[in-house]
Design a protein around this motif. Structure first.
Motif, PDB file in Angstrom:
ATOM      1  N   LEU A  26      69.510  47.170 109.410  1.00 32.15           N
ATOM      2  CA  LEU A  26      70.460  47.921 110.256  1.00 32.15           C
ATOM      3  C   LEU A  26      70.303  48.017 111.696  1.00 32.15           C
ATOM      4  CD1 LEU A  26      70.489  51.627 108.124  1.00 32.15           C
ATOM      5  CD2 LEU A  26      72.088  49.764 108.260  1.00 32.15           C
ATOM      6  N   PRO A  27      71.339  47.595 112.176  1.00 34.29           N
ATOM      7  CA  PRO A  27      71.239  47.401 113.755  1.00 34.29           C
ATOM      8  C   PRO A  27      71.218  48.767 114.588  1.00 34.29           C
ATOM      9  CG  PRO A  27      73.368  47.340 113.004  1.00 34.29           C
ATOM     10  CD  PRO A  27      72.511  47.242 111.994  1.00 34.29           C
ATOM     11  N   THR A  28      71.573  49.819 113.708  1.00 31.67           N
ATOM     12  CA  THR A  28      71.349  51.148 114.291  1.00 31.67           C
ATOM     13  C   THR A  28      70.788  52.126 113.455  1.00 31.67           C
ATOM     14  OG1 THR A  28      72.686  50.624 116.003  1.00 31.67           O
ATOM     15  CG2 THR A  28      72.337  52.851 115.759  1.00 31.67           C
ATOM     16  N   TYR A  42      63.347  48.999 117.639  1.00 34.39           N
ATOM     17  CA  TYR A  42      61.999  48.682 117.172  1.00 34.39           C
ATOM     18  C   TYR A  42      62.316  47.077 116.305  1.00 34.39           C
ATOM     19  CZ  TYR A  42      60.609  53.430 117.523  1.00 34.39           C
ATOM     20  OH  TYR A  42      59.995  54.604 118.032  1.00 34.39           O
ATOM     21  N   PHE A  43      61.155  46.197 116.834  1.00 37.44           N
ATOM     22  CA  PHE A  43      61.331  45.139 116.276  1.00 37.44           C
ATOM     23  C   PHE A  43      60.163  44.705 115.178  1.00 37.44           C
ATOM     24  CE2 PHE A  43      64.317  43.255 119.388  1.00 37.44           C
ATOM     25  CZ  PHE A  43      64.250  44.019 120.511  1.00 37.44           C
ATOM     26  N   CYS A  44      60.553  44.004 114.123  1.00 31.65           N
ATOM     27  CA  CYS A  44      59.480  43.549 113.483  1.00 31.65           C
ATOM     28  C   CYS A  44      59.331  42.011 113.730  1.00 31.65           C
ATOM     29  CB  CYS A  44      59.668  43.720 111.846  1.00 31.65           C
ATOM     30  SG  CYS A  44      61.263  42.799 111.351  1.00 31.65           S
ATOM     31  N   ALA A  45      57.949  41.498 113.515  1.00 34.84           N
ATOM     32  CA  ALA A  45      57.849  40.177 114.246  1.00 34.84           C
ATOM     33  C   ALA A  45      56.558  39.591 112.870  1.00 34.84           C
ATOM     34  CB  ALA A  45      57.009  40.272 115.412  1.00 34.84           C
ATOM     35  N   VAL A  46      56.603  38.325 112.684  1.00 30.66           N
ATOM     36  CA  VAL A  46      55.717  37.481 111.996  1.00 30.66           C
ATOM     37  C   VAL A  46      55.183  36.559 112.539  1.00 30.66           C
ATOM     38  CG1 VAL A  46      55.735  36.274 109.693  1.00 30.66           C
ATOM     39  CG2 VAL A  46      57.577  37.995 109.894  1.00 30.66           C
ATOM     40  N   ARG A  47      53.855  36.693 112.558  1.00 31.93           N
ATOM     41  CA  ARG A  47      53.128  35.663 113.150  1.00 31.93           C
ATOM     42  C   ARG A  47      52.880  34.355 112.142  1.00 31.93           C
ATOM     43  NH1 ARG A  47      46.821  35.854 114.649  1.00 31.93           N
ATOM     44  NH2 ARG A  47      46.890  34.927 112.353  1.00 31.93           N
ATOM     45  N   PRO A  48      52.922  33.275 112.687  1.00 31.39           N
ATOM     46  CA  PRO A  48      52.799  31.886 111.783  1.00 31.39           C
ATOM     47  C   PRO A  48      51.561  32.030 111.173  1.00 31.39           C
ATOM     48  CG  PRO A  48      53.984  31.498 113.984  1.00 31.39           C
ATOM     49  CD  PRO A  48      53.454  32.745 114.209  1.00 31.39           C
ATOM     50  N   GLY A  63      65.805  43.593 115.720  1.00 31.59           N
ATOM     51  CA  GLY A  63      65.778  44.961 116.359  1.00 31.59           C
ATOM     52  C   GLY A  63      66.867  46.021 115.673  1.00 31.59           C
ATOM     53  N   THR A  64      66.090  47.221 115.395  1.00 28.88           N
ATOM     54  CA  THR A  64      66.735  48.281 115.098  1.00 28.88           C
ATOM     55  C   THR A  64      66.766  49.302 116.044  1.00 28.88           C
ATOM     56  OG1 THR A  64      66.566  48.043 112.573  1.00 28.88           O
ATOM     57  CG2 THR A  64      67.068  50.069 113.541  1.00 28.88           C
ATOM     58  N   SER A  65      67.906  49.899 116.593  1.00 33.78           N
ATOM     59  CA  SER A  65      67.972  50.837 117.457  1.00 33.78           C
ATOM     60  C   SER A  65      67.963  52.336 116.844  1.00 33.78           C
ATOM     61  CB  SER A  65      69.169  50.842 118.217  1.00 33.78           C
ATOM     62  OG  SER A  65      69.107  51.927 119.328  1.00 33.78           O
ATOM     63  N   LEU A  66      66.641  52.736 117.153  1.00 31.97           N
ATOM     64  CA  LEU A  66      66.550  54.418 116.610  1.00 31.97           C
ATOM     65  C   LEU A  66      67.015  55.410 117.505  1.00 31.97           C
ATOM     66  CD1 LEU A  66      65.408  56.198 114.439  1.00 31.97           C
ATOM     67  CD2 LEU A  66      63.101  55.817 115.455  1.00 31.97           C
ATOM     68  N   ILE A  67      67.874  56.252 117.008  1.00 33.07           N
ATOM     69  CA  ILE A  67      68.607  57.244 117.831  1.00 33.07           C
ATOM     70  C   ILE A  67      67.967  58.546 117.178  1.00 33.07           C
ATOM     71  CG2 ILE A  67      70.409  58.120 118.803  1.00 33.07           C
ATOM     72  CD1 ILE A  67      71.901  55.173 118.490  1.00 33.07           C
ATOM     73  N   SER A  97      61.886  58.926 109.668  1.00 30.52           N
ATOM     74  CA  SER A  97      62.708  57.560 109.851  1.00 30.52           C
ATOM     75  C   SER A  97      61.972  56.403 109.063  1.00 30.52           C
ATOM     76  CB  SER A  97      62.829  57.251 111.237  1.00 30.52           C
ATOM     77  OG  SER A  97      63.283  58.297 111.862  1.00 30.52           O
ATOM     78  N   ILE A  98      63.010  55.478 108.527  1.00 29.78           N
ATOM     79  CA  ILE A  98      62.529  54.425 107.782  1.00 29.78           C
ATOM     80  C   ILE A  98      63.209  53.157 108.398  1.00 29.78           C
ATOM     81  CG2 ILE A  98      62.244  52.990 105.758  1.00 29.78           C
ATOM     82  CD1 ILE A  98      62.073  55.813 104.179  1.00 29.78           C
ATOM     83  N   ILE A  99      62.610  52.108 108.976  1.00 29.13           N
ATOM     84  CA  ILE A  99      63.253  50.815 109.466  1.00 29.13           C
ATOM     85  C   ILE A  99      62.792  49.885 108.597  1.00 29.13           C
ATOM     86  CG2 ILE A  99      63.418  49.451 111.391  1.00 29.13           C
ATOM     87  CD1 ILE A  99      62.795  52.108 113.285  1.00 29.13           C
ATOM     88  N   ASN A 100      63.810  48.998 108.160  1.00 30.39           N
ATOM     89  CA  ASN A 100      63.488  47.901 107.072  1.00 30.39           C
ATOM     90  C   ASN A 100      63.324  46.460 108.051  1.00 30.39           C
ATOM     91  OD1 ASN A 100      63.254  49.443 104.570  1.00 30.39           O
ATOM     92  ND2 ASN A 100      65.198  50.189 105.130  1.00 30.39           N
ATOM     93  N   CYS A 101      62.680  45.571 107.225  1.00 31.24           N
ATOM     94  CA  CYS A 101      62.622  44.005 107.732  1.00 31.24           C
ATOM     95  C   CYS A 101      62.437  43.335 106.682  1.00 31.24           C
ATOM     96  CB  CYS A 101      61.600  44.319 109.014  1.00 31.24           C
ATOM     97  SG  CYS A 101      61.343  42.434 109.520  1.00 31.24           S
ATOM     98  N   ALA A 102      63.152  42.183 106.760  1.00 32.86           N
ATOM     99  CA  ALA A 102      62.806  41.101 105.729  1.00 32.86           C
ATOM    100  C   ALA A 102      62.548  39.695 106.230  1.00 32.86           C
ATOM    101  CB  ALA A 102      64.084  40.794 104.800  1.00 32.86           C
ATOM    102  N   TYR A 103      61.697  39.009 105.693  1.00 30.72           N
ATOM    103  CA  TYR A 103      61.179  37.839 106.367  1.00 30.72           C
ATOM    104  C   TYR A 103      61.386  36.702 105.182  1.00 30.72           C
ATOM    105  CZ  TYR A 103      56.816  38.716 103.523  1.00 30.72           C
ATOM    106  OH  TYR A 103      56.037  39.281 102.609  1.00 30.72           O
TER     107      TYR A 103
END
Lengths: 113, 117
Positions: A8-10, A88-94, A106-110, A19-25
């Motif tokens: 979700l962008p927002t 909020y950004f998720c990131a994956v390290r190689p 990034g997801t903007s949390l309001i 709050s739950i912010i999701n991320c897929a890799y």
């Protein structure tokens, strides 16, 4: 290469809610995952990380969950406060080579008072 | 201790003009990174300096972008000539020791918001 996506962008929540912010890799071999918070006018700031040998890691009011089966991670913020409003950004390290992480959109949390 | 500082914080230029962004890393940090975030998209890696040497510039979009870090201290990122798609926020980050990398040891500046009209 790795790609990282957020669902979700927002996200809008009421103060006090969780709050739950999701991320897929994309890369199933990825083994190190990071969440960053970017407040308005500031650069991204490290919040919490998790390695692939764990399913869950807790910090202060934040919990990261990792589901390697579906290549998904989430950031849970308990009792969300107005100060949590940020992108909020998720990131994956190689897994090999450089340590430079690949960031998601990034997801903007309001947070509404 | 001063953090990573970037200058200017905002820049508005016309297409075809030249802009130079500056980053001052934390003192003593050998590693300096440039990133860019186009509106609504991911933060994309541009390049990585170790001291004055370019360790990895695989993320640089094209030859209109030139990054330098003379003397291994501050770095500049020049865009010449600027195009509309170059608009975005340019972040700089620094870290001390690449061998002992940890995300909490990577410090970002506040970014330069570049608008190309």
């Amino acid at each position: 290469g790795e790609s990282v996506g957020l669902h979700l962008p927002t996200l809008s929540v009421q103060e006090g809610d969780n709050s739950i912010i999701n991320c897929a890799y994309s890369n199933s071999a990825s083994d190190y995952f990071i969440w960053y918070k970017q407040e308005s006018g500031k650069g991204p700031q490290f919040i919490i990380d998790i390695r692939s040998n764990m399913d869950k890691r807790q910090g202060q009011r934040v919990t990261v969950l990792l589901n390697k089966t579906v290549k998904h991670l989430s950031l849970q913020i308990a009792a969300t406060q107005p100060g949590d409003s940020a992108v909020y950004f998720c990131a994956v390290r190689p897994t090999r080579g450089s340590y430079i992480p690949t960031f998601g959109r990034g997801t903007s949390l309001i947070v509404h008072p | 201790e001063a953090g990573v500082t970037q200058f200017p914080s905002h820049s508005v230029i016309e297409k075809g003009q030249t802009v130079t962004l500056r980053c001052d890393p934390i003192s003593g940090h050998d590693n300096l990174y440039w990133y860019r975030r186009v509106m609504g998209k991911e933060i994309k890696f541009l390049l990585h300096f170790v001291k004055e040497s370019k360790q990895d510039e695989s993320g640089m979009p094209n030859n209109r972008f030139l990054a330098e870090r003379t003397g291994g201290t501050y770095s500049t990122l020049k865009v010449q000539p600027a195009e509309l798609e170059d608009s975005g926020v340019y972040f700089c980050a620094s870290s001390q020791d690449d061998q002992d990398w940890a995300p909490e040891k990577l410090f970002f500046g506040s970014g330069t918001q570049l608008s190309v009209l």
